[in-house]
Design an enzyme around this catalytic site. Structure first.
Site, mmCIF file in Angstrom:
data_model
loop_
_atom_site.group_PDB
_atom_site.id
_atom_site.type_symbol
_atom_site.label_atom_id
_atom_site.label_comp_id
_atom_site.label_asym_id
_atom_site.label_seq_id
_atom_site.Cartn_x
_atom_site.Cartn_y
_atom_site.Cartn_z
ATOM 1 N N HIS A 162 38.559 45.892 36.828
ATOM 2 C CA HIS A 162 39.528 46.330 35.824
ATOM 3 C C HIS A 162 38.801 46.689 34.537
ATOM 4 C CE1 HIS A 162 39.065 41.939 35.638
ATOM 5 N NE2 HIS A 162 39.198 42.066 34.328
ATOM 6 N N GLY A 197 31.468 36.620 32.564
ATOM 7 C CA GLY A 197 32.717 35.860 32.453
ATOM 8 C C GLY A 197 33.882 36.482 33.183
ATOM 9 N N HIS A 214 38.981 41.536 40.716
ATOM 10 C CA HIS A 214 39.538 42.845 41.083
ATOM 11 C C HIS A 214 39.174 43.730 39.893
ATOM 12 C CE1 HIS A 214 43.109 45.324 42.828
ATOM 13 N NE2 HIS A 214 42.560 46.048 41.858
ATOM 14 N N CYS A 240 44.737 37.862 45.714
ATOM 15 C CA CYS A 240 44.230 38.549 44.521
ATOM 16 C C CYS A 240 45.419 38.806 43.599
ATOM 17 C CB CYS A 240 43.534 39.859 44.877
ATOM 18 S SG CYS A 240 43.159 40.849 43.406
ATOM 19 N N THR A 285 36.806 36.801 35.370
ATOM 20 C CA THR A 285 37.658 35.744 35.933
ATOM 21 C C THR A 285 38.571 36.251 37.034
ATOM 22 O OG1 THR A 285 39.306 36.102 34.194
ATOM 23 C CG2 THR A 285 37.667 34.366 33.810
#
Ligand code: DGP
Length: 113
Positions: free
Chosen positions: A99, A92, A97, A4, A94
């Site tokens: 955020h 979308g 994780h 990640c 990408t």
């Protein structure tokens, strides 16, 4: 979380332009800015999406939202800013994780909502 990219940034294994950090969150400049100011606020603990969080874990989001006005003030966003959270393929997302995007530093484009 292995592989990640944001976990690696949190761990300091990948460089980033950090603008804020505390025990629970880190904020750093987006590598592909979509506005004059584009910062990502990232929980240090790995969650791919909101759906992975339980109520106790979601406390980090409260913390993040409460710190964002301060982070925004340090970024000179006194005239306003936009927050965006992309969740899953249709949005979308990408980087998987969780955020929060902070966008500002200019008049932002047409709003979707
Ligand atoms: P999203 O589409 O909501 O998953 O946004 C992911 C954002 O992460 C995208 O705007 C680009 C940014 N990003 C991807 N890789 C890196 C990286 O290695 N460093 C930084 N600073 N930002 C990254």
């Amino acid at each position: 979380m292995e592989n990640c990219i944001f976990c690696k940034i949190v761990a300091g294994e990948i460089p980033s332009q950090k603008v804020y950090e505390d025990e629970e969150i880190v904020a750093f400049k987006d590598v592909n800015p979509q506005a004059k100011v584009h910062v990502l606020v990232v929980p240090k603990q790995h969650f791919a999406t909101l759906a992975e969080m339980n109520l106790a874990q979601a406390e980090v989001l409260k913390h993040a939202m409460m710190r964002i006005p301060f982070i925004a003030s340090t970024l000179g966003l006194g005239n306003g800013y936009r927050l965006i959270v992309n969740q899953g393929a249709d949005a979308g997302q990408t980087v998987h994780h969780l955020h929060i995007h902070i966008l500002g530093g200019q008049t932002l484009g047409e709003k979707m909502v």
